[in-house]
Design an enzyme around this catalytic site. Structure first.
Site, mmCIF file in Angstrom:
data_model
loop_
_atom_site.group_PDB
_atom_site.id
_atom_site.type_symbol
_atom_site.label_atom_id
_atom_site.label_comp_id
_atom_site.label_asym_id
_atom_site.label_seq_id
_atom_site.Cartn_x
_atom_site.Cartn_y
_atom_site.Cartn_z
ATOM 1 N N ASP A 49 1.642 13.232 -99.154
ATOM 2 C CA ASP A 49 2.068 14.611 -99.418
ATOM 3 C C ASP A 49 1.468 15.101 -100.733
ATOM 4 O O ASP A 49 1.634 16.271 -101.102
ATOM 5 C CB ASP A 49 3.595 14.762 -99.381
ATOM 6 C CG ASP A 49 4.295 13.953 -100.451
ATOM 7 O OD1 ASP A 49 3.640 13.126 -101.119
ATOM 8 O OD2 ASP A 49 5.520 14.139 -100.624
ATOM 9 N N SER A 50 0.726 14.239 -101.418
ATOM 10 C CA SER A 50 -0.075 14.680 -102.569
ATOM 11 C C SER A 50 -1.024 15.802 -102.157
ATOM 12 O O SER A 50 -1.534 16.522 -103.011
ATOM 13 C CB SER A 50 -0.880 13.508 -103.139
ATOM 14 O OG SER A 50 -1.604 12.848 -102.117
ATOM 15 N N ASP A 88 2.843 10.610 -94.716
ATOM 16 C CA ASP A 88 4.021 10.803 -95.569
ATOM 17 C C ASP A 88 5.035 11.730 -94.923
ATOM 18 O O ASP A 88 4.664 12.749 -94.315
ATOM 19 C CB ASP A 88 3.590 11.472 -96.886
ATOM 20 C CG ASP A 88 3.689 10.540 -98.072
ATOM 21 O OD1 ASP A 88 4.342 9.480 -97.970
ATOM 22 O OD2 ASP A 88 3.093 10.874 -99.114
ATOM 23 N N LYS A 118 5.553 7.092 -94.140
ATOM 24 C CA LYS A 118 5.996 6.611 -95.447
ATOM 25 C C LYS A 118 7.069 7.537 -95.966
ATOM 26 O O LYS A 118 6.996 8.756 -95.748
ATOM 27 C CB LYS A 118 4.816 6.580 -96.433
ATOM 28 C CG LYS A 118 5.247 6.203 -97.856
ATOM 29 C CD LYS A 118 4.073 5.865 -98.755
ATOM 30 C CE LYS A 118 3.402 7.047 -99.412
ATOM 31 N NZ LYS A 118 4.266 7.895 -100.252
ATOM 32 N N GLU A 120 9.861 8.074 -99.525
ATOM 33 C CA GLU A 120 10.208 7.651 -100.880
ATOM 34 C C GLU A 120 11.697 7.328 -100.960
ATOM 35 O O GLU A 120 12.509 7.991 -100.315
ATOM 36 C CB GLU A 120 9.888 8.785 -101.872
ATOM 37 C CG GLU A 120 8.412 9.123 -101.943
ATOM 38 C CD GLU A 120 8.106 10.277 -102.898
ATOM 39 O OE1 GLU A 120 9.013 10.725 -103.640
ATOM 40 O OE2 GLU A 120 6.953 10.737 -102.903
ATOM 41 N N GLU A 187 4.771 2.657 -107.291
ATOM 42 C CA GLU A 187 3.998 3.624 -108.095
ATOM 43 C C GLU A 187 4.503 3.697 -109.530
ATOM 44 O O GLU A 187 5.721 3.757 -109.782
ATOM 45 C CB GLU A 187 4.077 5.033 -107.455
ATOM 46 C CG GLU A 187 3.353 6.087 -108.306
ATOM 47 C CD GLU A 187 3.074 7.395 -107.594
ATOM 48 O OE1 GLU A 187 3.375 7.526 -106.395
ATOM 49 O OE2 GLU A 187 2.548 8.304 -108.258
#
Ligand code: KIV
Length: 284
Positions: A49-50, A88, A118, A120, A187
């Site tokens: 999602d960057s 993501d 993925k 978080e 991270e």
């Protein structure tokens, strides 16, 4: 009935089986052409999602939507024949409940054809990871600096600097992997934290700003090649200067157009060459 696809990408279980082996190589990709170029060089392509910051120019990843992830995820899957493709889950698409997470993860899996998702989160997301994993969705976890929590941190900051914070990240890593995550992004943490997580979890850790202690490494491709000028974190190594080269190419093109050097006869149909001959005969 259609025949099974001939494309054989690395699966999530195959990636998980690489724990403790040769380092796992991961790069981000958001488009089909980039995926095609990177595919043979990496084990996993992460549609992070960057992309909100790198492609759309947003200040954080928070405004990225499921539809954006699906569009870019499907493009990357079209470009990948070898690497495992992980997409993501964006902010607010999974935190509320395991059921919401399942609906959005299933959409992402079905509509992109990717190999896993993925998300978080640590202890707080363990129940959701278990809910998805038990229902056949391969989940890559993400602990340490979690960019979707940027406002809770008050900025993008290295995590785990004191003992209590380090302990919390290690507990997060254990919780997510005990819940069934097949691998774990770690991270922006101090080296000893990454080292301990890698030692205690049974799945590969993929580090970004987390030292070589991890089982693999991930970088944002645009950082690697100098295409993102937002900021360059300390943990990035530049391997190319595409941004500088693109600027130079645009300047050279602009000069040529303004000086009428472009297009030249080679780029024209039916234009006279310097010797008066036609570059290409037009059919009558
Ligand atoms: O969004 C992303 O690209 C990521 C990686 C940097 C790990 O989460």
């Amino acid at each position: 009935m259609s025949s099974p696809s001939r494309i054989k990408r690395i699966s999530a279980p195959e990636l998980a089986a690489r724990k403790g082996g040769d380092p796992i190589v991961v790069l981000t990709a958001y488009t089909a052409p980039t995926a095609r170029i990177l595919d043979n060089h990496v084990d996993c392509l992460l549609v992070g999602d960057s992309l909100g910051m790198v492609v759309y120019g947003l200040e954080t990843t928070l405004a990225v939507s499921v539809d954006m992830m699906i569009n870019h995820g499907a493009a990357v899957v079209r470009g990948a024949q070898h690497a495992c493709v992980i997409v993501d889950m964006p902010f607010a698409s999974y935190q509320e409940s395991p059921e919401l997470a399942y609906r959005n993860a299933a959409r992402i899996m079905c509509e992109t054809g990717c190999d896993g998702i993925k998300l978080e989160g640590g202890v707080a997301m363990a129940g959701t990871v278990e809910f998805l994993a038990r229902r056949g969705i391969p989940v890559m976890g993400h602990v340490g600096l979690m960019p979707q929590s940027v406002h809770a941190y008050g900025g993008f900051r290295i995590q785990g600097k004191d003992t209590a914070a380090a302990r919390q990240i290690i507990d997060d890593a254990r919780a997510v992997t005990d819940a069934g995550a097949f691998s774990l992004v770690v991270e922006g943490v101090m080296e000893p934290v990454a080292r301990e997580i890698t030692a205690v979890v049974p799945v590969p850790t993929i580090g970004i700003g987390a030292s070589p202690a991890c089982d693999g490494q991930v970088l944002v491709t645009e950082d690697l090649v100098g295409m993102f000028d937002g900021f360059t974190p300390k943990f990035v190594r530049r391997y190319a200067e595409f941004g500088r080269d693109l600027g130079a190419a645009a300047a050279a093109y602009a000069d040529d157009v303004r000086a009428r050097r472009f297009p030249a006869p080679e780029q024209c149909f039916g234009a006279p060459k310097a010797d008066g001959a036609e570059v290409r005969q037009l059919k009558s």
